[in-house]
Design an enzyme around this catalytic site. Sequence first.
Site, PDB file in Angstrom:
ATOM      1  N   ARG A  30      -2.556   5.376   7.250  1.00 25.57           N
ATOM      2  CA  ARG A  30      -2.849   4.042   7.782  1.00 25.57           C
ATOM      3  C   ARG A  30      -2.726   4.122   9.294  1.00 25.57           C
ATOM      4  NH1 ARG A  30      -0.808  -1.732   5.687  1.00 25.57           N
ATOM      5  NH2 ARG A  30      -2.536  -1.227   4.303  1.00 25.57           N
ATOM      6  N   LYS A  80       5.356  11.216  21.375  1.00 29.26           N
ATOM      7  CA  LYS A  80       5.407  12.201  22.459  1.00 29.26           C
ATOM      8  C   LYS A  80       4.017  12.506  23.017  1.00 29.26           C
ATOM      9  CE  LYS A  80       9.255  14.457  20.055  1.00 29.26           C
ATOM     10  NZ  LYS A  80       9.738  15.712  19.443  1.00 29.26           N
ATOM     11  N   THR A 133       0.829  -1.212   0.000  1.00 29.78           N
ATOM     12  CA  THR A 133       0.000   0.000   0.000  1.00 29.78           C
ATOM     13  C   THR A 133       0.862   1.260   0.000  1.00 29.78           C
ATOM     14  OG1 THR A 133      -1.757  -1.180   1.183  1.00 29.78           O
ATOM     15  CG2 THR A 133      -1.851   1.223   1.179  1.00 29.78           C
ATOM     16  N   HIS A 161     -10.601  -0.633   4.301  1.00 33.87           N
ATOM     17  CA  HIS A 161      -9.445  -0.425   3.418  1.00 33.87           C
ATOM     18  C   HIS A 161     -10.011  -0.162   2.019  1.00 33.87           C
ATOM     19  CE1 HIS A 161      -5.536  -0.385   1.865  1.00 33.87           C
ATOM     20  NE2 HIS A 161      -5.041  -1.512   2.338  1.00 33.87           N
TER      21      HIS A 161
END
Length: 418
Positions: A216, A195, A166, A244
Amino acid sequence: DFKSNWERRALDGARHNARRRPRARAFRVAYSCPRDGRASPHSESKPARGVIERGPPVIMNAAVTNNNNTITAPRGARRVSGGPARRVAAVTRGAPCRATSMPGTPTTKLKDLKNCIEAQQFDAEMLKELFVIADAMAEVKPGSPESRMLQGFNMATLFYEPSTRTRLSFEGAMGKLGGGILSTESAGEYSSAAKGETLEDTIRTVEGYADIIVLRHFSAGAARRAANAADTPVINAGDGPGQHPTQALLDTYTIYNELGRLENLKIGLVGDLANGRTVRSLASMMTNFSDVSFYFIAPDVVKMGQDIKDELDEKGIAWEESEDLLGVASEVDVLYQTRIQKERFGDRLDEYEACRGIYTVDANVMDAMRRDAIVMHPLPRLDEITTEVDSDPRAAYFRQARNGLYVRMALLKVLLKV
């Protein structure tokens, strides 16, 4: 005299050259395409059903629509390979040749498409038009004007989960059209998400650098959250066990190119159907077409989700669950295998081991399948399709992966309004 001798020699030379001229090799294409744009039957060949014809194929337009929103090849169409499976000679007498010039502005609802988040965004007419664009993308050559159509645009790929096909196909698609690529893999570990930055803040920041974002993520619904936060187009490249949609687009495109139709199909979905976002999206997308039915073959703990079953029921699409892989293989036009996804089981490894290896496509399954059926897989595979299957012409999964490049090129063109 000199003049008569010269004329005689010229005539003899013309006859000699005519005898030496290579004859048309009729087995290479189903029909030739003369200047008037109509198919000619003079080069027709009639191979046995399911036989793969060799030679460089020709791209021709076999798409026909009717009032039931179906897309099908004309009667008598057949698949021709010998090159990439995207190249299909599937026309009959009187059918127009498929144009290879780049289509302009979309005329269907594609023109209003801002994001690509779920399979349900697309109807039959949109798919038909997108596939015409994908056909043209397959013919884009390096250095051509088309190869620069996205010059000046930047695409950011944000992948919080591993990906090979992909991510590379999106980046390859952007590169083949002249665009710039801003890429990060393992974004959850190596981006500011490590973070504690929220997805929404990441998207708002990245859209300042990019004209389109491919995301994704490990969480279902993440792509919708990103699209709500962004002003630039967002493409869902997989959101956990959710959807998807671009895989469903390339899967549908592959089925059409391989079989010549998108209606009157029996499709067997095998493997991890609970967590497999590819099969979930494909099932939703195929509800656009008539006379489509599904078989679900899966271990108990990874059966197809009830939401997809309810959607199929609502749209009048027949489905049934089965444990008989050989029996289903003998009936279907498309056998779509998936791997059992270990990463979705967490610490439930005992359940994963119990599921793995129950349903395997091997030589015995291929022997049971019809000669004109195909095997698909979104890849990567582990051992759910044995390598001995790869040499069978019905194994379409590597052609399927290649089709992802052309479909994603088409989608980038549509979303960037070029």
